[in-house]
Scaffold this motif. Structure first.
Motif, mmCIF file in Angstrom:
data_model
loop_
_atom_site.group_PDB
_atom_site.id
_atom_site.type_symbol
_atom_site.label_atom_id
_atom_site.label_comp_id
_atom_site.label_asym_id
_atom_site.label_seq_id
_atom_site.Cartn_x
_atom_site.Cartn_y
_atom_site.Cartn_z
ATOM 1 N N ARG A 285 0.880 -1.299 -0.212
ATOM 2 C CA ARG A 285 -0.225 -0.223 -0.283
ATOM 3 C C ARG A 285 0.662 1.441 0.048
ATOM 4 O O ARG A 285 2.247 1.295 0.790
ATOM 5 N N THR A 286 0.922 2.489 -0.556
ATOM 6 C CA THR A 286 0.900 3.701 -0.065
ATOM 7 C C THR A 286 0.192 4.422 -0.409
ATOM 8 O O THR A 286 -1.036 4.235 0.002
ATOM 9 N N GLU A 287 0.393 5.969 -0.142
ATOM 10 C CA GLU A 287 -1.030 7.392 0.388
ATOM 11 C C GLU A 287 -1.303 7.226 -0.915
ATOM 12 O O GLU A 287 -2.886 7.039 -0.566
ATOM 13 N N SER A 288 -0.841 6.873 -1.821
ATOM 14 C CA SER A 288 -2.429 7.226 -2.956
ATOM 15 C C SER A 288 -3.099 5.892 -3.663
ATOM 16 O O SER A 288 -4.151 5.900 -4.491
ATOM 17 N N SER A 289 -2.286 4.583 -4.322
ATOM 18 C CA SER A 289 -2.562 4.044 -4.231
ATOM 19 C C SER A 289 -1.676 1.962 -3.604
ATOM 20 O O SER A 289 -1.983 1.979 -2.691
ATOM 21 N N VAL A 290 -1.086 1.437 -5.094
ATOM 22 C CA VAL A 290 -0.986 0.604 -4.578
ATOM 23 C C VAL A 290 0.988 0.462 -5.300
ATOM 24 O O VAL A 290 0.675 0.836 -6.330
ATOM 25 N N LEU A 291 2.098 -0.811 -5.243
ATOM 26 C CA LEU A 291 2.315 -1.020 -5.313
ATOM 27 C C LEU A 291 3.576 -2.126 -5.652
ATOM 28 O O LEU A 291 2.756 -2.960 -4.319
ATOM 29 N N PHE A 292 3.120 -2.635 -6.895
ATOM 30 C CA PHE A 292 3.997 -4.593 -7.136
ATOM 31 C C PHE A 292 5.539 -4.724 -6.918
ATOM 32 O O PHE A 292 5.898 -3.665 -7.565
ATOM 33 N N VAL A 293 5.355 -5.644 -6.295
ATOM 34 C CA VAL A 293 7.022 -6.256 -6.635
ATOM 35 C C VAL A 293 6.460 -7.388 -7.766
ATOM 36 O O VAL A 293 5.467 -8.018 -6.575
ATOM 37 N N ILE A 294 6.597 -7.760 -8.856
ATOM 38 C CA ILE A 294 6.153 -9.299 -9.810
ATOM 39 C C ILE A 294 7.138 -9.713 -9.833
ATOM 40 O O ILE A 294 8.166 -9.382 -11.177
ATOM 41 N N PRO A 295 7.082 -11.343 -10.170
ATOM 42 C CA PRO A 295 8.678 -11.920 -10.762
ATOM 43 C C PRO A 295 7.993 -12.070 -11.855
ATOM 44 O O PRO A 295 6.902 -11.944 -12.728
ATOM 45 N N TRP A 296 9.672 -11.395 -12.852
ATOM 46 C CA TRP A 296 9.864 -11.231 -14.107
ATOM 47 C C TRP A 296 10.787 -12.439 -14.878
ATOM 48 O O TRP A 296 11.718 -11.584 -14.888
ATOM 49 N N GLY A 297 11.486 -13.378 -14.594
ATOM 50 C CA GLY A 297 12.205 -14.870 -15.608
ATOM 51 C C GLY A 297 13.665 -14.293 -14.321
ATOM 52 O O GLY A 297 12.714 -14.391 -13.061
ATOM 53 N N HIS A 299 14.035 -10.908 -13.134
ATOM 54 C CA HIS A 299 14.162 -9.439 -12.638
ATOM 55 C C HIS A 299 12.951 -9.599 -11.848
ATOM 56 O O HIS A 299 11.737 -10.673 -11.557
ATOM 57 N N TRP A 300 12.328 -8.294 -10.944
ATOM 58 C CA TRP A 300 11.458 -8.029 -10.626
ATOM 59 C C TRP A 300 10.793 -6.941 -11.513
ATOM 60 O O TRP A 300 11.935 -6.031 -11.420
ATOM 61 N N ILE A 301 9.490 -6.426 -11.370
ATOM 62 C CA ILE A 301 8.989 -5.874 -12.188
ATOM 63 C C ILE A 301 8.659 -4.884 -10.509
ATOM 64 O O ILE A 301 7.505 -4.985 -10.220
ATOM 65 N N LEU A 302 8.986 -3.028 -10.721
ATOM 66 C CA LEU A 302 8.551 -2.552 -9.626
ATOM 67 C C LEU A 302 7.370 -1.345 -10.112
ATOM 68 O O LEU A 302 8.254 -0.940 -10.760
ATOM 69 N N GLY A 303 6.805 -1.195 -9.879
ATOM 70 C CA GLY A 303 5.537 -0.340 -9.662
ATOM 71 C C GLY A 303 4.204 -0.513 -9.499
ATOM 72 O O GLY A 303 3.854 -1.334 -9.054
ATOM 73 N N THR A 304 3.446 0.660 -9.985
ATOM 74 C CA THR A 304 3.792 1.622 -10.994
ATOM 75 C C THR A 304 3.559 2.939 -10.762
ATOM 76 O O THR A 304 2.756 3.102 -9.161
ATOM 77 N N THR A 305 3.230 4.036 -11.197
ATOM 78 C CA THR A 305 3.354 5.407 -11.063
ATOM 79 C C THR A 305 1.453 5.235 -11.369
ATOM 80 O O THR A 305 1.480 4.565 -12.318
ATOM 81 N N ASP A 306 1.278 6.720 -11.223
ATOM 82 C CA ASP A 306 -0.019 7.192 -11.515
ATOM 83 C C ASP A 306 -0.210 8.708 -11.494
ATOM 84 O O ASP A 306 -0.447 9.469 -10.882
ATOM 85 N N SER A 307 0.112 9.124 -12.897
ATOM 86 C CA SER A 307 -0.143 10.530 -12.788
ATOM 87 C C SER A 307 -0.216 10.780 -14.544
ATOM 88 O O SER A 307 -0.461 10.159 -15.536
ATOM 89 N N GLY A 328 11.630 4.421 -3.386
ATOM 90 C CA GLY A 328 11.379 4.971 -2.102
ATOM 91 C C GLY A 328 10.617 4.412 -1.560
ATOM 92 O O GLY A 328 10.566 3.700 -0.519
ATOM 93 N N GLU A 329 9.630 3.807 -2.288
ATOM 94 C CA GLU A 329 8.312 2.968 -1.695
ATOM 95 C C GLU A 329 8.963 2.024 -1.301
ATOM 96 O O GLU A 329 8.837 0.814 -0.468
ATOM 97 N N ILE A 330 9.837 1.247 -1.727
ATOM 98 C CA ILE A 330 10.159 -0.258 -1.737
ATOM 99 C C ILE A 330 10.685 -0.379 -1.097
ATOM 100 O O ILE A 330 10.706 -1.017 -0.166
#
Length: 584
Positions: A285-297, A299-307, A328-330
């Motif tokens: 959880r973030t102040e405005s939405s959520v942040l995903f940490v997604i396994p990707w082979g 790698h990890w995909i971290l996101g997302t922003t919303d603007s 900063g969020e992670i």
């Protein structure tokens, strides 16, 4: 007809190779279509497949490459939208979960896979029952049909699952499942499947005008942005599936739109798998939405922003501020913080959201809207990747009003994508197939999860080029034959198409594809017939693209980042420089 002849007659069906482009161009000018679909993203490709499998004559045109916009820059998730439950959008969640189930189990099991997420709990007493109630609703609405349901964990159990977390960052956790997909490959396979059922699919083909007959739209005029040729394409109806370009195409058509689309920028960061020690993805959880940490082979995909984004729609740019926000969020929950040096790739995409009263894009509805904006012209926008099939069916239903014949109901819930049929059996035979082709079983399984049952077609290209079964230098996750196949069967015309979408080298390697660009270009040159000058130009253009993106990611705000990104030249020489007429 003998068996061998029958096999030969079916070989290449659904192929989008360079040898098929001229035939497709001739068909655009000579045939009359029931439906012309504008836009080669997931909704456009899905609409072409929906229409073709209803028995309609269909053409799909895309100004750049398949999935070159939003549909290659998502979070790579196929999900019901857990957070939409808090917004009380129950019908959207139920619909999305049903679609997720279809994609996982029937339509594309080779491309869509289950993925687990840990939801760390940070408040004692009230948060666990509150979250559990939401996940229970999620599971009972279809979220646990073919994947495990929620599992509750103590703080010790959560830390065993995700050792990377700081001990004081959680008091417990809940694990649940969703699904993930290589978004650009899924879109490309959709388009190939549409071609398999008779649709004319052509990329680098830009709509430059609309044709009118009295008060109705009767087709489009298109330009081949590779050589500048133009031709008129006649159609009973035209469907605008251009996402964030919906308003621009609406303006080009001369018709008044029924809704407006706002572009919301979402930025993702890719880091190596070993930088975050975890057995599961995470949702924070973030102040405005959520942040995903997604396994990707690996790698990890971290996101997302919303603007909001009001600049260049073709090349949305990530800023240093965007990247700092994600880190900063992670880092707020990691025992070993990530730094900018850990970043392998960054990408920014634009969500086509229906404009609403709220100024916060994160609160705009992900529902979609379909409108017959003029006789012969339908527009569709909004929605989310997971519900593309529902959106496509709605678009064709709306266009059916302008067609003289009765249109059959949608059947795409029964139509597997190319590569799905026989996939499970091939997984069971992976060791034997690997030995047959001289590959490691791990490599063969990796190929099956990218090509499914088309793996034989892929590997057949290397029969006379055994060197193609070797990995690419500087991008060893991919074989050289995958580059050849991307050109011969998957519609790739430029170096960027291969490095950014047919493979994901552009976001998975710290060099962003620059170190292997020349090797990939030389393989493509042999199939596309490039001269040495053309090959050099492709490499130079791609290197300039990466340099511009890197520079944009060091800028403090959107305007500066956009200016930096725009420096890179477009690889398609006759593409209209204006946003009007371009498609995702």
């Amino acid at each position: 007809m003998g068996r061998q002849a029958r096999t030969a007659s079916w070989s290449g069906i659904g192929r989008l190779g360079v040898v098929d482009r001229e035939d497709a161009w001739q068909r655009l000018g000579k045939e009359s279509f029931d439906l012309v679909v504008i836009g080669g993203g997931v909704v456009g490709a899905g609409t072409a497949l929906d229409a073709a499998t209803r028995g309609l004559r269909v053409a799909l045109v895309e100004a750049r490459d398949l999935a070159s916009g939003t549909s290659s820059r998502s979070s790579k998730l196929v999900h019901g939208g857990l957070r939409y439950l808090e917004q009380l959008e129950f019908s959207l969640v139920r619909e999305a979960l049903a679609e997720r189930e279809l994609m996982l189990t029937k339509l594309a099991p080779h491309l869509v896979k289950p993925v687990s997420f840990l939801y760390p709990l940070t408040h004692r007493v009230w948060e666990r029952p509150y979250t559990a109630a939401g996940l229970f609703l999620y599971d009972t609405m279809g979220g646990a049909r073919s994947v495990p349901g929620q599992k509750h964990l103590t703080r010790a159990g959560a830390l065993r699952m995700v050792p990377a977390l700081r001990r004081d960052s959680l008091v417990g956790g809940i694990r649940y499942y969703d699904a993930q997909v290589d978004d650009s490959r899924y879109t490309m396979m959709l388009a190939r499947t549409a071609a398999r059922y008779g649709a004319v699919v052509r990329t680098s083909t830009q709509v430059v005008d609309f044709l009118h007959e009295a008060d109705r739209v009767s087709g489009v005029r298109v330009r081949d942005v590779e050589d500048g040729r133009e031709v008129e394409v006649l159609a009973g109806a035209v469907v605008n599936c251009t996402g964030v370009w919906t308003d621009e195409l609406q303006q080009l058509s001369g018709s008044r739109g029924r809704f407006r689309v706002r572009a919301s920028k979402g930025v993702h960061v890719v880091v190596p798998r070993d930088r975050i020690v975890s057995e599961s993805g995470m949702i924070l959880r973030t102040e405005s939405s959520v942040l995903f940490v997604i396994p990707w082979g690996n790698h990890w995909i971290l996101g997302t922003t919303d603007s909001d984004w009001r600049l260049d729609l073709a090349h949305p740019a990530a800023t240093k501020q965007d990247i700092d926000y994600i880190l900063g969020e992670i880092n707020a929950v990691l025992a070993t913080p990530l730094t900018h040096d850990d970043i392998e790739g960054v990408y920014a995409g634009l969500r086509p959201l229906l404009a609403g009263e709220s100024e916060e894009t994160s609160k705009l509805s992900r529902e979609h809207a379909v409108a017959r904006v003029a006789p012969g012209l339908v527009a569709i926008a909004g929605g989310k990747y997971t519900t593309y099939r529902v959106m496509a069916a709605d678009a064709v239903n709306a266009a059916a009003i302008d067609l003289p014949t009765r249109v059959q109901p949608s059947i795409t819930d029964k139509v597997q994508l190319l590569g799905a049929d026989g996939y499970h059996a091939l997984v069971n035979q992976a060791d034997r197939l690997a030995a047959q082709y001289g590959l490691h079983p791990y490599r063969l399984r990796h190929l099956l999860d990218r090509y499914g049952a088309l793996v034989h077609e892929l590997l057949a290209l290397a029969e006379n080029e055994p060197e193609w079964l070797r990995p690419l230098e500087h991008a060893p996750d991919y074989l050289r034959v995958e580059v050849a196949y991307a050109v011969s069967h998957e519609g790739a015309l430029h170096l960027e198409d291969v490095l950014a979408r047919r493979t994901r080298i552009a976001i998975e390697c710290p060099h962003r594809g620059v170190d292997c660009a020349r090797q990939v270009a030389e393989i493509m040159a042999g199939i596309l017939g490039w001269s040495g000058k053309t090959t050099e130009r492709e490499v130079e253009t791609y290197v300039a693209r990466v340099a511009a993106e890197r520079d944009s990611q060091s800028q403090p705000d959107d305007e500066a980042a956009d200016a930096s990104r725009r420096v890179a030249p477009d690889v398609r020489p006759h593409l209209d420089a204006l946003d009007v007429g371009t498609q995702r």
